[in-house]
Design an enzyme around this catalytic site. Structure first.
Site: not given
Ligand SMILES: [Zn+2]
Length: 474
Positions: A295, A329, A427
């Site tokens: 990510d 983002e 995350h």
């Protein structure tokens, strides 16, 4: 004046192109798309790009030194792989830092808790925040409870125990993520002093997941943290009693002054309709806990490699492919807003956009957020994607960074990756390069370049989004 007239003519002819219904691809175009698609399955440079960003830059939370290094990396890399018009476009980003964090159960027993602050959140006093815990499931459950007993949360730490479901589609995340985004606001509305959530993730390891929360400026901003799944399980058991459950936690997170970051852009200029743009997006920033390999270094690698391969084809596609690596983002979407602002005048010439932001596993579904006139094109595209094992879905979601383009009527295309494993690491400190599957990335590159070449080649266009779809949540 002369220039203004020619710009106007250009804009009108572009509009005609985009408004015409999609025609069939020429046999030559179809064959060259199929050849490029199949060649990508034999191995691409995507994993190398992901490794470079993940290992040589690492964590890159908006506003941090890593974030600035990522912008330099991206400008250098996009030039190196042969894209044109490579440049950065400044955006101002919020700068939030995590600091030290810890927590424990203080009653009815003493137990250490593994937790992490939610991004955007406020810290606790240095000595920590201690209170009795009120366990609820979801936001809906809390609202129902407060309806019946308006004082139930007052002075307490509200703990949201909702579990995320492991699914191949991203829906599991969509269902659970409101406790992270809105939990602190809804608990504050009920007079709570702090929030804990079960991490929005699917792992069973003692690793918590961060992610952004949003406060309501009219309500007190209360500290909020995510517990690792086993620690959430512990609170689930202890909250059943007997006796009140109490928790203390310390969060050292804080806001720093705003910083400069940038969107990074590179192009493959179109051969015959260069003013019409097909946008391929991914985001350059990451959370601070891991190295953002999944990510979204993965997405950066996929779209950059797809563009690199297209730039090397013997015949350039008609329209321009534009790679946009968005800033910020994760914690504010300043990059997405900055792009929309800076490119307002040419958004009518953005004929299609997609975004890759779901890790390393293969694309298995695609969908369109477009008007009825795009249907014929979607059917043609489906035929080109189906040898990759990709079928059509109807979720209507394309990506966080390109969502704002809806306002300008840009048709969006979702290339949905298999999300089954992604939320084990998303995350977390575990989002590192060892989770990357080069073969999965190659299949994503094949899907992305198939979409990109088709959208850049198809005669006519996809039309514009109908008014009813031109809304965004941001
Ligand atoms: Zn992401």
């Amino acid at each position: 004046m002369k220039m203004a007239v020619s710009v106007l003519l250009l804009a009108t002819s572009a509009l005609r192109g985009a408004e015409a219904p999609p025609g069939p691809l020429s046999d030559a175009s179809r064959r060259s798309i199929e050849t490029a698609r199949d060649a990508a399955l034999k191995g691409t440079g995507a994993a190398g790009l992901v490794r470079s960003l993940s290992d040589e830059v690492g964590a890159r939370l908006a506003g941090s030194a890593g974030d600035r290094a990522a912008v330099d990396w991206a400008v250098r890399k996009l030039k190196e792989i042969g894209l044109e018009n490579v440049h950065s476009e400044k955006v101002t980003v919020h700068h939030w830092e995590r600091g030290e964090e810890s927590g424990e159960v203080t009653a009815p027993v003493v137990q250490k808790l593994v937790l992490t602050a939610l991004g955007n959140g406020v810290g606790t006093p240095t000595e920590g925040l201690e209170a009795e815990v009120l366990r609820v499931g979801s936001i809906v459950d809390l609202k129902a409870l407060l309806e019946k007993s308006p004082e139930a949360a007052r002075g307490k730490i509200v703990y949201f125990g909702q579990k995320m479901e492991r699914l191949r589609a991203g829906k599991g995340y969509g269902d659970a993520v409101p406790i992270r985004v809105a939990g602190a606001t809804e608990a504050a509305r009920g007079g709570a002093v702090g929030v804990l959530i079960r991490s929005v993730g699917t792992n069973t390891s003692r690793v918590p997941h961060t992610g952004v929360l949003l406060y309501d400026d009219k309500l007190p901003k209360i500290p909020a943290a995510a517990l690792s799944p086993p620690d959430a399980d512990l609170l689930d058991r202890l909250s059943a009693g007997p006796g009140p459950l109490r928790v203390r936690f310390r969060l050292g997170c804080q806001w720093k002054p705003d910083e400069e970051s940038a969107n990074v852009i590179g192009e493959v200029r179109g051969s015959s309709r260069p003013e019409e743009i097909v946008l391929l997006g991914a985001h350059l920033d990451s959370w601070d806990l891991g190295t953002g390999a999944l990510d979204d270094a993965a997405g950066v690698g996929i779209v950059s490699e797809a563009a690199r391969r297209i730039a090397k084809l013997p015949r350039r596609p008609a329209r321009t492919l534009r790679v946009v690596l968005f800033a910020n983002e994760e914690n504010g979407s300043a990059g997405s807003r900055g792009y929309e602002e800076a490119h307002k005048s040419e958004l009518s010439r953005h004929v299609a956009a997609t975004e890759l932001d779901l890790g390393t596993d293969p694309v298995w579904q695609f969908d369109t957020l477009a008007g009825p006139e795009a249907e014929a094109a979607a059917t043609q595209l489906a035929a080109l994607l189906s040898p990759l094992g990709i079928s059509r879905s109807a979720t209507g979601y394309a990506g966080a960074d390109i969502d704002l383009l809806r306002v300008a009527g840009v048709p969006l295309f979702g290339l949905h990756q298999d999300a089954s494993r992604y939320f084990d690491y998303h995350h977390t400190a575990d989002d590192t390069f060892d989770k990357i599957d080069p073969g999965g990335l190659d299949r994503c590159v094949a899907a992305t370049l198939t979409f990109a070449l088709y959208a850049a080649e198809v005669p006519g266009g996809f039309g514009r989004l109908p008014e009813a779809l031109r809304k965004t949540e941001k």
